[in-house]
Design an enzyme around this catalytic site. Structure first.
Site, short mmCIF file in Angstrom:
data_model
loop_
_atom_site.label_atom_id
_atom_site.label_comp_id
_atom_site.label_asym_id
_atom_site.label_seq_id
_atom_site.Cartn_x
_atom_site.Cartn_y
_atom_site.Cartn_z
N SER A 237 0.84 -1.19 0.00
CA SER A 237 0.00 0.00 0.00
C SER A 237 0.88 1.25 0.00
CB SER A 237 -0.90 0.02 1.23
OG SER A 237 -1.47 1.29 1.44
N LYS A 238 0.59 2.19 -0.90
CA LYS A 238 1.34 3.44 -0.93
C LYS A 238 1.17 4.21 0.38
CE LYS A 238 0.99 4.09 -5.95
NZ LYS A 238 0.48 4.96 -7.02
N ARG A 239 0.01 4.02 1.03
CA ARG A 239 -0.26 4.75 2.27
C ARG A 239 0.52 4.17 3.45
NH1 ARG A 239 -3.77 3.84 6.24
NH2 ARG A 239 -4.77 2.16 5.06
#
Length: 464
Positions: A237-239
């Site tokens: 996940s980029k987050r």
């Protein structure tokens, strides 16, 4: 057979950690086999592809040291060749024009799903003999019988029935070729012998093999590598996860540590954790790539990074630190010699960003003290301790660690207090945060004049 591998990213964003690992595996295998490594930029998605993303990919590859023997080759510069191959497939009866509308295709898929069938094109235009028009696409005429066998270096033998595959589009109505066509043509023309890529492409492989067979081309060997999971074991996940390669650089990790970290995400050699680049090339084998997914571990990366920092010469570490010094707007032109500081700090930090922050007090005036530490260490009695130290240090002519330490010991005896009552206020006074190597080494690096100045400031702070 000449071993030729390739890395073929789409320039729609940065070089992510999964792509970097694929590039590394491909690069290592070509080096091990005395082959060639090709860099190909798959930029046919003109709406999403950007020059900024191309530059980011090239920057990431360059930082990691994954140099290519050929390329970068841009797919957008090969449209004439793709059109030539599409015409060949049409002429030999292995492709056809299709004018099925979007509405018809949507209705067909809805009906198939309602019947609990696998959604796929039904071959409506397969035998119509349509000619090219504004609304036509070109579909590959996939074999109706038989099966495709893939002897994958990671997954083992994979068999797909041709009845599971549909007639995929190889040219859109706007004339642009599709991914599965361009990849096949490029791998064929570039004589790619081994395709190492993520296993999310496994479903494309039988389709691509059938196109290669229709063109009479040699089929490369495949190694489909499992995906990398995030730190929580779930999909990246980029987050939640640092997934850009250059983010690791910006966070203070050495490229040697990142390469070592990447190679262990899905490949192993016994229990060995640390590998030099030469060892990786010598030991790497695509048949040893793990079948199960790997998960990111920042703790493992930090451990590796600290290992490589410890192994560096102080001179080399000081050189590596220059980028981060600049990023942190730190001026090291005055103050202790940076190489001398590295000698005592290179085993204390796990990243270069952390290292810059930890040595900042050597090169900048202290504007504030850690509130929690100040409340604990800067009690009224500490002023007397610091004043006694200041008087002794003013009289000290031999400004070296041993003599500096003797002053601390004599102050402890003179004031009849514990070492901590002397050392901790002194450390806070000269660092501002209370963290440093041994106090005698710290003061030697800081210098007599600066030490006395900071003692004065701390004494005034306590009295106020």
């Amino acid at each position: 057979m000449k071993i030729r591998t390739r890395f073929a990213p789409s320039p729609t964003g940065y070089l992510h950690i999964g792509g970097a690992r694929t590039a590394l595996f491909s690069w290592l295998y070509s080096k091990k086999m005395a082959g060639e490594f090709v860099l190909r930029i798959e930029d046919t998605d003109r709406e999403r592809s950007t020059q900024e993303a191309v530059d980011a990919i090239l920057e990431g590859m360059n930082w990691l040291g994954l140099s290519h023997d050929e390329g970068p080759v841009y797919q957008t510069e090969r449209y004439d060749r793709y059109n030539e191959v599409i015409k060949k497939l049409l002429d030999q009866g292995d492709a056809y024009f299709c004018n099925c509308s979007r509405e018809r295709l949507d209705e067909m898929r809805e009906q198939q799903m309602a019947n609990k069938q696998k959604p796929k094109y039904d071959g409506c235009c397969r035998e119509k003999g349509l000619s090219e028009a504004d609304d036509t696409v070109v579909r590959f005429k996939n074999p109706l019988e038989g099966e495709v066998e893939i002897n994958d270096h990671v997954r083992g033998k994979v068999v797909i029935s041709n009845q599971e595959l549909d007639d995929l589009i190889i040219q859109r109505s706007d004339g642009n070729p599709t991914y599965n066509l361009t990849v096949v043509v490029d791998d064929m023309d570039m004589e790619i012998s081994h395709v190492i890529r993520g296993d999310d492409h496994l479903n494309n492989t039988p389709r691509q093999i059938n196109i290669l067979n229709a063109l009479g081309a040699v089929t490369p060997e495949y190694a489909h590598v499992p995906m990398i999971n995030g730190t929580d074991g779930k999909k990246l996940s980029k987050r939640r996860d640092a997934v850009s390669v250059m983010q690791y650089r910006d966070d203070g990790y050495l490229k040697e540590a990142v390469i070592n970290y990447l190679v262990r995400l899905g490949w192993s050699h016994g229990d060995q954790e640390v590998f030099s680049l030469e060892e990786m090339i010598e030991l790497f084998d695509i048949d040893d790539i793990n079948k199960s997914s790997s998960s990111l571990s920042i703790e493992k990366l930090q451990w590796l990074n600290q290992h490589y920092m410890k192994q560096m010469t102080p001179e080399k570490l000081a050189e590596e630190l220059q980028f981060y010094i600049k990023q942190a707007n730190l001026d090291v032109s005055s103050g202790p010699d940076l190489v001398e500081v590295m000698k005592v700090y290179q085993e204390r930090c796990s990243t270069l960003v952390e290292l810059v922050e930890d040595i900042r007090y050597f090169y900048e005036d202290i504007t504030e003290y850690n509130p929690k530490q100040a409340k604990k260490q800067f009690k009224p009695a500490a002023a007397e301790v610091l004043l006694s130290l200041k008087d002794s240090y003013e009289a000290l002519e031999d400004w070296h660690a041993e003599s500096i330490h003797q002053v601390v010991e004599s102050t402890v005896e003179k004031l009849e207090i514990g070492f901590g009552k002397v050392g901790q206020p002194l450390r806070l006074a000269v660092t501002g945060h209370g963290r440093s190597p041994s106090i005698d080494v710290t003061l030697e690096l800081l210098g007599k004049e600066e030490t006395l100045s900071r003692l004065d400031k701390a004494i005034e702070f306590i009295k106020v």
